[in-house]
Design a protein around this motif. Structure first.
Motif, PDB file in Angstrom:
ATOM      1  N   ARG A  82      40.548  37.676  38.518  1.00  0.00           N
ATOM      2  CA  ARG A  82      39.154  37.472  38.916  1.00  0.00           C
ATOM      3  C   ARG A  82      38.932  37.568  40.427  1.00  0.00           C
ATOM      4  O   ARG A  82      37.918  38.088  40.887  1.00  0.00           O
ATOM      5  CB  ARG A  82      38.664  36.104  38.431  1.00  0.00           C
ATOM      6  CG  ARG A  82      38.560  35.996  36.923  1.00  0.00           C
ATOM      7  CD  ARG A  82      38.165  34.611  36.465  1.00  0.00           C
ATOM      8  NE  ARG A  82      36.935  34.156  37.098  1.00  0.00           N
ATOM      9  CZ  ARG A  82      36.609  32.866  37.265  1.00  0.00           C
ATOM     10  NH1 ARG A  82      37.435  31.924  36.850  1.00  0.00           N
ATOM     11  NH2 ARG A  82      35.484  32.530  37.837  1.00  0.00           N
ATOM     12  N   LEU A  83      39.896  37.039  41.195  1.00  0.00           N
ATOM     13  CA  LEU A  83      39.716  36.900  42.647  1.00  0.00           C
ATOM     14  C   LEU A  83      39.458  38.216  43.387  1.00  0.00           C
ATOM     15  O   LEU A  83      38.577  38.262  44.254  1.00  0.00           O
ATOM     16  CB  LEU A  83      40.911  36.158  43.246  1.00  0.00           C
ATOM     17  CG  LEU A  83      40.802  35.710  44.688  1.00  0.00           C
ATOM     18  CD1 LEU A  83      39.568  34.860  44.924  1.00  0.00           C
ATOM     19  CD2 LEU A  83      42.048  34.937  45.093  1.00  0.00           C
ATOM     20  N   PRO A  84      40.177  39.309  43.066  1.00  0.00           N
ATOM     21  CA  PRO A  84      39.970  40.542  43.835  1.00  0.00           C
ATOM     22  C   PRO A  84      38.527  41.062  43.837  1.00  0.00           C
ATOM     23  O   PRO A  84      38.103  41.698  44.802  1.00  0.00           O
ATOM     24  CB  PRO A  84      40.912  41.551  43.162  1.00  0.00           C
ATOM     25  CG  PRO A  84      41.984  40.708  42.558  1.00  0.00           C
ATOM     26  CD  PRO A  84      41.286  39.449  42.105  1.00  0.00           C
ATOM     27  N   SER A  85      37.765  40.788  42.798  1.00  0.00           N
ATOM     28  CA  SER A  85      36.390  41.297  42.729  1.00  0.00           C
ATOM     29  C   SER A  85      35.349  40.247  43.140  1.00  0.00           C
ATOM     30  O   SER A  85      34.150  40.516  43.080  1.00  0.00           O
ATOM     31  CB  SER A  85      36.089  41.800  41.319  1.00  0.00           C
ATOM     32  OG  SER A  85      36.174  40.728  40.394  1.00  0.00           O
ATOM     33  N   MET A  86      35.802  39.068  43.574  1.00  0.00           N
ATOM     34  CA  MET A  86      34.862  38.003  43.944  1.00  0.00           C
ATOM     35  C   MET A  86      34.466  38.099  45.412  1.00  0.00           C
ATOM     36  O   MET A  86      35.274  38.487  46.253  1.00  0.00           O
ATOM     37  CB  MET A  86      35.491  36.621  43.715  1.00  0.00           C
ATOM     38  CG  MET A  86      35.761  36.299  42.268  1.00  0.00           C
ATOM     39  SD  MET A  86      36.569  34.688  42.095  1.00  0.00           S
ATOM     40  CE  MET A  86      35.131  33.647  41.986  1.00  0.00           C
TER      41      MET A  86
END
Length: 127
Positions: A82-86
Motif C-alpha cells: 500500500r505504501l508506495p502509492s500513498m
C-alpha cells in the motif's frame, strides 16, 4: 517542556516502546553519555498527525523510513504493497492510528529528529 528526573528542563525527548530491544540499547547509550531526556511510550502515547508531520519534515527522511517495517501491524495492514502509492499525508494518517507502526526509537533534540538507533548518527548529533 520536557523535564529530566531532577526537574531540570530537558531538550531531548526519547520516543520508544519499552519492550523494544533497540530502544533499550538507545536508552542505555543516552544514559552512558549523560544525556538527559524525557521518555515517551509510543504505544500508550501515540504521536498525532501533526507531530508525525513535523517529525517527518525535520528528519529529512522519506516517509517510508518512518514505518516499522518489521512489525505485525505493518504486515497486517499490507503496508509493503500500500505504501508506495500513498501520499505523504495519507501515510502520516495511517502512522497516527497505531504507535506500533512507527519506526523507533525516535529522538527529538534541538529541532532535529533521529529515527531508529544508529550509534554513529546519534554521536554526531548529540556529542
Amino acid at each position: 517542556m520536557n523535564m529530566d528526573s531532577e526537574g531540570q528542563q530537558s531538550p531531548t525527548t526519547f520516543v520508544c516502546y519499552p519492550k523494544c530491544s533497540t530502544c533499550a540499547k538507545a536508552r542505555a547509550w543516552l544514559h552512558e553519555h549523560h544525556i538527559a531526556f524525557d521518555e515517551r511510550d509510543i504505544k500508550t502515547d501515540n504521536p498525532t498527525q501533526a507531530e508525525l508531520t513535523l517529525w517527518h519534515n525535520l528528519s529529512g527522511l522519506p516517509i517510508r523510513r518512518m514505518f516499522n517495517t518489521s512489525g505485525q501491524s505493518y504486515r497486517r495492514l499490507d503496508m509493503k504493497n500500500r505504501l508506495p502509492s500513498m501520499s505523504v499525508e495519507d501515510a502520516v494518517e495511517v502512522l497516527s492510528t497505531d504507535g506500533m507502526l512507527v519506526k523507533r526509537p525516535i529522538l527529538l533534540h534541538d529541532h532535529q529528529v533521529l529515527v531508529g538507533f544508529n550509534e554513529e548518527t546519534w554521536s554526531q548529533a548529540l556529542l
